[in-house]
Design a protein around this motif. Sequence first.
Motif, PDB file in Angstrom:
ATOM      1  N   VAL A   1       0.724  -1.295   0.244  1.00 13.33           N
ATOM      2  CA  VAL A   1      -0.284  -0.226  -0.145  1.00 13.33           C
ATOM      3  C   VAL A   1       1.151   1.012  -0.361  1.00 13.33           C
ATOM      4  O   VAL A   1       2.226   1.440   0.274  1.00 13.33           O
ATOM      5  CB  VAL A   1      -0.645  -0.046   1.445  1.00 13.33           C
ATOM      6  CG1 VAL A   1      -2.278  -0.756   0.885  1.00 13.33           C
ATOM      7  CG2 VAL A   1      -0.054   0.072   2.423  1.00 13.33           C
ATOM      8  N   SER A   2       0.959   2.368  -0.777  1.00 16.10           N
ATOM      9  CA  SER A   2       0.856   3.688  -1.078  1.00 16.10           C
ATOM     10  C   SER A   2       1.179   4.660   0.651  1.00 16.10           C
ATOM     11  O   SER A   2       1.568   4.855   0.861  1.00 16.10           O
ATOM     12  CB  SER A   2       0.847   4.901  -2.121  1.00 16.10           C
ATOM     13  OG  SER A   2       1.095   3.917  -3.100  1.00 16.10           O
ATOM     14  N   ARG A   3      -0.075   4.294   1.116  1.00 12.53           N
ATOM     15  CA  ARG A   3       0.108   4.854   2.401  1.00 12.53           C
ATOM     16  C   ARG A   3      -1.107   4.015   3.231  1.00 12.53           C
ATOM     17  O   ARG A   3      -2.346   4.255   3.284  1.00 12.53           O
ATOM     18  CB  ARG A   3      -1.038   6.690   1.926  1.00 12.53           C
ATOM     19  CG  ARG A   3      -1.198   7.374   3.545  1.00 12.53           C
ATOM     20  CD  ARG A   3      -1.582   8.517   2.741  1.00 12.53           C
ATOM     21  NE  ARG A   3      -2.006   9.584   3.702  1.00 12.53           N
ATOM     22  CZ  ARG A   3      -2.018  10.503   3.652  1.00 12.53           C
ATOM     23  NH1 ARG A   3      -2.263  11.034   2.609  1.00 12.53           N
ATOM     24  NH2 ARG A   3      -3.363  11.670   4.691  1.00 12.53           N
ATOM     25  N   VAL A   4      -1.129   4.721   4.620  1.00 17.61           N
ATOM     26  CA  VAL A   4      -1.872   3.862   5.796  1.00 17.61           C
ATOM     27  C   VAL A   4      -2.523   5.253   6.525  1.00 17.61           C
ATOM     28  O   VAL A   4      -1.952   6.171   6.991  1.00 17.61           O
ATOM     29  CB  VAL A   4      -1.224   3.400   7.141  1.00 17.61           C
ATOM     30  CG1 VAL A   4      -2.152   2.495   8.060  1.00 17.61           C
ATOM     31  CG2 VAL A   4      -0.701   1.926   6.287  1.00 17.61           C
ATOM     32  N   PHE A   5      -3.576   5.224   6.733  1.00 19.48           N
ATOM     33  CA  PHE A   5      -4.686   6.026   6.869  1.00 19.48           C
ATOM     34  C   PHE A   5      -5.345   6.034   8.444  1.00 19.48           C
ATOM     35  O   PHE A   5      -5.073   5.088   8.211  1.00 19.48           O
ATOM     36  CB  PHE A   5      -5.928   6.488   6.811  1.00 19.48           C
ATOM     37  CG  PHE A   5      -5.739   7.238   5.024  1.00 19.48           C
ATOM     38  CD1 PHE A   5      -5.707   8.543   5.376  1.00 19.48           C
ATOM     39  CD2 PHE A   5      -5.324   7.021   3.691  1.00 19.48           C
ATOM     40  CE1 PHE A   5      -5.449   8.846   3.770  1.00 19.48           C
ATOM     41  CE2 PHE A   5      -4.657   6.721   2.758  1.00 19.48           C
ATOM     42  CZ  PHE A   5      -5.441   8.706   2.205  1.00 19.48           C
ATOM     43  N   GLY A   6      -5.177   7.081   9.178  1.00 16.93           N
ATOM     44  CA  GLY A   6      -5.422   7.042  10.754  1.00 16.93           C
ATOM     45  C   GLY A   6      -6.812   5.844  11.177  1.00 16.93           C
ATOM     46  O   GLY A   6      -6.844   4.975  12.878  1.00 16.93           O
ATOM     47  N   SER A   7      -7.486   5.993   9.963  1.00 21.25           N
ATOM     48  CA  SER A   7      -8.575   5.788  10.387  1.00 21.25           C
ATOM     49  C   SER A   7      -9.710   5.317   9.839  1.00 21.25           C
ATOM     50  O   SER A   7      -9.272   5.737   8.188  1.00 21.25           O
ATOM     51  CB  SER A   7      -9.515   6.315  11.612  1.00 21.25           C
ATOM     52  OG  SER A   7     -10.667   7.978  10.829  1.00 21.25           O
ATOM     53  N   ARG A   8     -10.911   4.949   9.279  1.00 25.50           N
ATOM     54  CA  ARG A   8     -11.948   4.421   7.789  1.00 25.50           C
ATOM     55  C   ARG A   8     -12.225   5.802   7.467  1.00 25.50           C
ATOM     56  O   ARG A   8     -11.923   5.814   6.264  1.00 25.50           O
ATOM     57  CB  ARG A   8     -12.582   3.146   9.306  1.00 25.50           C
ATOM     58  CG  ARG A   8     -13.264   3.325   7.455  1.00 25.50           C
ATOM     59  CD  ARG A   8     -14.796   1.603   7.377  1.00 25.50           C
ATOM     60  NE  ARG A   8     -15.793   1.893   6.098  1.00 25.50           N
ATOM     61  CZ  ARG A   8     -16.571   0.211   6.454  1.00 25.50           C
ATOM     62  NH1 ARG A   8     -17.100   0.432   7.715  1.00 25.50           N
ATOM     63  NH2 ARG A   8     -17.455   0.241   5.689  1.00 25.50           N
ATOM     64  N   LYS A   9     -12.526   6.126   8.654  1.00 27.28           N
ATOM     65  CA  LYS A   9     -13.369   7.664   7.754  1.00 27.28           C
ATOM     66  C   LYS A   9     -12.073   8.188   7.129  1.00 27.28           C
ATOM     67  O   LYS A   9     -12.707   8.846   6.661  1.00 27.28           O
ATOM     68  CB  LYS A   9     -13.746   8.467   9.368  1.00 27.28           C
ATOM     69  CG  LYS A   9     -14.438  10.018   8.927  1.00 27.28           C
ATOM     70  CD  LYS A   9     -14.428  10.330  10.339  1.00 27.28           C
ATOM     71  CE  LYS A   9     -15.480  11.723   9.750  1.00 27.28           C
ATOM     72  NZ  LYS A   9     -16.034  12.463  11.256  1.00 27.28           N
ATOM     73  N   GLU A  10     -11.025   8.297   7.998  1.00 30.18           N
ATOM     74  CA  GLU A  10      -9.411   9.579   7.710  1.00 30.18           C
ATOM     75  C   GLU A  10      -9.687   8.193   6.005  1.00 30.18           C
ATOM     76  O   GLU A  10      -8.958   9.248   5.177  1.00 30.18           O
ATOM     77  CB  GLU A  10      -8.768   9.318   8.107  1.00 30.18           C
ATOM     78  CG  GLU A  10      -8.406  10.095   9.660  1.00 30.18           C
ATOM     79  CD  GLU A  10      -6.930   9.923  10.570  1.00 30.18           C
ATOM     80  OE1 GLU A  10      -6.445   9.605  10.095  1.00 30.18           O
ATOM     81  OE2 GLU A  10      -7.625  10.778  11.568  1.00 30.18           O
ATOM     82  N   LEU A  11      -9.755   7.263   5.473  1.00 32.75           N
ATOM     83  CA  LEU A  11      -9.333   6.041   4.380  1.00 32.75           C
ATOM     84  C   LEU A  11      -9.806   6.606   3.565  1.00 32.75           C
ATOM     85  O   LEU A  11      -9.850   7.141   2.819  1.00 32.75           O
ATOM     86  CB  LEU A  11      -9.322   4.884   4.736  1.00 32.75           C
ATOM     87  CG  LEU A  11      -9.017   3.864   3.976  1.00 32.75           C
ATOM     88  CD1 LEU A  11      -7.495   3.925   3.216  1.00 32.75           C
ATOM     89  CD2 LEU A  11      -9.846   2.861   3.819  1.00 32.75           C
ATOM     90  N   LYS A  12     -11.245   6.930   3.545  1.00 33.36           N
ATOM     91  CA  LYS A  12     -12.351   7.384   3.082  1.00 33.36           C
ATOM     92  C   LYS A  12     -12.252   8.768   2.162  1.00 33.36           C
ATOM     93  O   LYS A  12     -12.463   9.211   1.269  1.00 33.36           O
ATOM     94  CB  LYS A  12     -13.853   7.426   3.520  1.00 33.36           C
ATOM     95  CG  LYS A  12     -14.796   7.554   2.594  1.00 33.36           C
ATOM     96  CD  LYS A  12     -16.496   7.695   3.350  1.00 33.36           C
ATOM     97  CE  LYS A  12     -17.320   6.834   2.324  1.00 33.36           C
ATOM     98  NZ  LYS A  12     -19.228   7.149   2.637  1.00 33.36           N
ATOM     99  N   GLU A  13     -12.099   9.374   3.825  1.00 34.03           N
ATOM    100  CA  GLU A  13     -11.987  10.831   3.209  1.00 34.03           C
ATOM    101  C   GLU A  13     -10.928  11.499   2.365  1.00 34.03           C
ATOM    102  O   GLU A  13     -11.050  12.320   0.737  1.00 34.03           O
ATOM    103  CB  GLU A  13     -11.713  12.403   4.522  1.00 34.03           C
ATOM    104  CG  GLU A  13     -12.926  12.168   5.191  1.00 34.03           C
ATOM    105  CD  GLU A  13     -13.397  12.783   6.301  1.00 34.03           C
ATOM    106  OE1 GLU A  13     -12.123  13.184   6.668  1.00 34.03           O
ATOM    107  OE2 GLU A  13     -14.304  12.932   6.810  1.00 34.03           O
ATOM    108  N   GLY A  14      -9.819  10.802   2.672  1.00 28.43           N
ATOM    109  CA  GLY A  14      -8.016  10.770   2.164  1.00 28.43           C
ATOM    110  C   GLY A  14      -8.548  10.059   0.503  1.00 28.43           C
ATOM    111  O   GLY A  14      -7.982  11.070  -0.102  1.00 28.43           O
TER     112      GLY A  14
END
Length: 275
Positions: A193-206
């Motif tokens: 993966v290219s990036r790990v987001f802190g939460s599922r919400k942050e993943l969706k928005e990012g």
Amino acid sequence: MEEKYETLKIIQESPNSGVFNLIINRPSVSNALSIDFFNEFPKALNELDHNPAVAVVVLSGSGNHFCGGIDLNSLAAIANNNSGDHGRIGERLRRHIKFMQDAITAIERFRKPVIVAIHGACLGLGINIVTACDIRYCSKDAFFSVKEVDVGITADLGTLQRLPGIVGFGNAMELSLTARRFSGEEAKELGLVSRVFGSRKELKEGVRTIAEGIGEKPPLAVVGTKAVMIRSRDVSVEQGLDYVATWNSSMLLSDDLNQAISAYKHKRKPTYAKL
């Protein structure tokens, strides 16, 4: 009229956006995938590919997990379909495996970028799917396993072919033979993966922000970049250069190029025709 699917949902969150969400939709079984998925998935991609409003597809899973692997009931049904002599059983099984492989390879054949957003479990078949995607992101709670060897299968839908080119041959061999669980952070270290987001919400928005940005770029350049990258992965540098020369000789002189140059000169936002 849009087709209805049993294992998938297609959602366009904003009518003015070129980003469409393709969602694996079997949350009650952690998105473990039945045979129906292999019929529906390429159909859904074909529907999206022929929709001129689609610029980028974000692939994700509903519920608590991205994909728990293949549905074991479906796997048992395939294994127990053993009528006939050994040669005919083997020929039938080979055709079925090729059919399933083609459903995953449809991601690479899809002209437009496919970004996958992974949360929770990504096991077995899930790895096959994400390795075929163009860009991969996950949330901190994501975990992965090349699970097939644990259920008596040599992974056969693309993981063993695509994963070495992403994480390196040695890493792919170790992950595939041990079937060990690894985290989103390790997936980032490996390059899965290219990036790990802190939460599922942050993943969706990012991911939505990234997808919107890609969707605003010149469409011919975007689809050309995907096509040339995939082609160049499998050929020599010289053959890849020849391919991109042929591609650009037929696509370069477009309204997209004129629009991009004019917008840059006049410091305005470009407007590109849909594909």
